[in-house]
Design an enzyme around this catalytic site. Structure first.
Site, mmCIF file in Angstrom:
data_model
loop_
_atom_site.group_PDB
_atom_site.id
_atom_site.type_symbol
_atom_site.label_atom_id
_atom_site.label_comp_id
_atom_site.label_asym_id
_atom_site.label_seq_id
_atom_site.Cartn_x
_atom_site.Cartn_y
_atom_site.Cartn_z
ATOM 1 N N ARG A 255 0.761 -1.107 0.096
ATOM 2 C CA ARG A 255 0.061 0.022 0.021
ATOM 3 C C ARG A 255 0.858 1.121 0.027
ATOM 4 O O ARG A 255 2.078 1.299 0.659
ATOM 5 C CB ARG A 255 -0.727 0.032 1.285
ATOM 6 N N GLU B 167 -2.174 8.085 -3.901
ATOM 7 C CA GLU B 167 -2.603 7.622 -5.469
ATOM 8 C C GLU B 167 -4.007 7.858 -5.692
ATOM 9 O O GLU B 167 -4.871 7.877 -4.890
ATOM 10 C CB GLU B 167 -2.235 6.141 -5.662
ATOM 11 N N HIS C 90 -1.091 0.567 -9.676
ATOM 12 C CA HIS C 90 -1.922 -0.377 -8.781
ATOM 13 C C HIS C 90 -2.598 -1.622 -9.579
ATOM 14 O O HIS C 90 -3.842 -1.528 -9.496
ATOM 15 C CB HIS C 90 -2.901 0.427 -7.995
#
Ligand code: 8YV
Length: 332
Positions: free
Chosen positions: A244, A273, A291
């Protein structure tokens, strides 16, 4: 919106596979978001009014404030394994069940972790940019020489299911020595199966040739890798973050990459993000992906299906498949 007075109303926050909506519509009155509009919090709260369940994608913040404003809510079903968007204590206090989507993405995510490790260590994207820019005019003995992967030491921070799947790939596929650090060591049997050895965090940082981060994000793992930790790593080391954003201090990492404190990094997740720290975009020795570690069609379908199983399981049959705070379920 599919509507039937006898069917409980639920919300799906983002565009998703048609079969997900179709299956949900068998049991619920579904408000979905086929245009994939990004709703701000006020809009999310507005659309949650009267809903008993919500299908979430891992980024919708569910906290005490939202729960107080959405009193009809009974379950929030993430289609992701990570659930740092949930304030689980607040959900439990409000009697709202949280569910996530573990297991179904483990191998796919581990594959991607390895892809990012190899791309980073062997400078795949950096050299491709060089080629595309027309700079490749001749061979030279040291052009884009990278770090060895096979036979090197693989470090893993966070040894859950995905960490173990990465360990197996490293040990069995690439003959790597695998070391790991975790809140608690694995059982002897699992350590043997993964061919992994438990070490302190300091030893992990100092010894790994390639360090892969797979630890869940929490207050405890916030900036687990910052300037001090990067300084302990080998100058030849690579760092991979598929966990993360926020586990790594991205500003400190960008500086360390610029100063060659470590050789390279591969990042699939970022603080804040989809914004990416501008300094990371300026350094050549980093591989950046948006991601996508779990992004294969089959896996994303399986993740979404598990979220549906949880919504149907809980709201129709009284039992979720992968409850995060099952004490809520036992209270109802
Ligand atoms: C998701 C993930 O695609 O499952 C997780 O926790 O990180 C990914 O598989 C991502 O979280 C989407 O928000």
């Amino acid at each position: 919106m599919s509507s039937d007075v006898n069917k409980p109303p639920i919300l799906v926050t983002r565009a998703i596979f048609p079969e997900v909506i179709a299956r949900l519509a068998e049991h619920f009155t579904v408000e979905s978001n086929p245009d994939d509009t990004l709703w701000d919090r006020a809009e999310l709260v507005r659309r949650l009014q009267g809903k008993v369940g919500v299908f979430t994608t891992g980024v919708e913040r569910v906290d005490a404030d939202l729960l107080a404003r959405c009193p009809s809510l009974k379950i929030c079903a993430n289609m992701t394994v990570g659930y740092n968007n949930f304030d689980l204590a607040a959900m439990t206090a409000a009697g709202v069940l949280g569910t996530n989507a573990p297991d179904v993405l483990t191998e796919t995510t581990a594959d991607f972790g390895f892809a990012l490790l190899m791309a980073t260590a062997r400078r795949v994207t950096e050299s491709e940019h060089f080629l595309r820019a027309g700079h490749w005019t001749r061979w030279s003995y040291d052009m884009f020489s990278g770090a060895e992967v096979h036979g090197s030491t693989l470090g893993i921070l966070g040894m859950g299911r995905i960490g173990q799947a990465i360990a197996r790939r490293g040990a069995l596929g690439f003959g790597m020595q695998v070391i790991y650090h975790n809140r608690s060591p694995l059982s002897d049997a699992l350590e043997q199966e993964c061919k992994a050895r438990y070490v302190s965090k300091e030893e992990l940082l100092k010894t790994a040739d390639h360090l892969v981060l797979v630890v869940p994000y929490s207050a405890a793992s916030h900036h687990a890798i910052g300037a001090a930790e990067l300084a302990l790593m080998k100058p030849t080391a690579t760092l991979i973050n598929i966990a993360r954003g926020g586990v790594v201090d991205d500003a400190a990492l960008a500086q360390a990459l610029k100063d060659r404190v470590i050789a390279a990094a591969g990042l699939d997740v970022f603080e804040g993000e989809p914004s990416v720290h501008p300094a990371l975009l300026q350094v050549p020795n980093v591989v950046l992906t948006p991601h996508i570690a779990s992004a294969t069609e089959g896996t994303r379908r399986a993740m979404a299906k598990l979220a549906v199983d949880n919504l149907v399981g809980y709201l129709v049959h009284g039992r979720a498949v992968t409850a995060l705070n099952p004490e809520v379920a036992s209270r109802t």
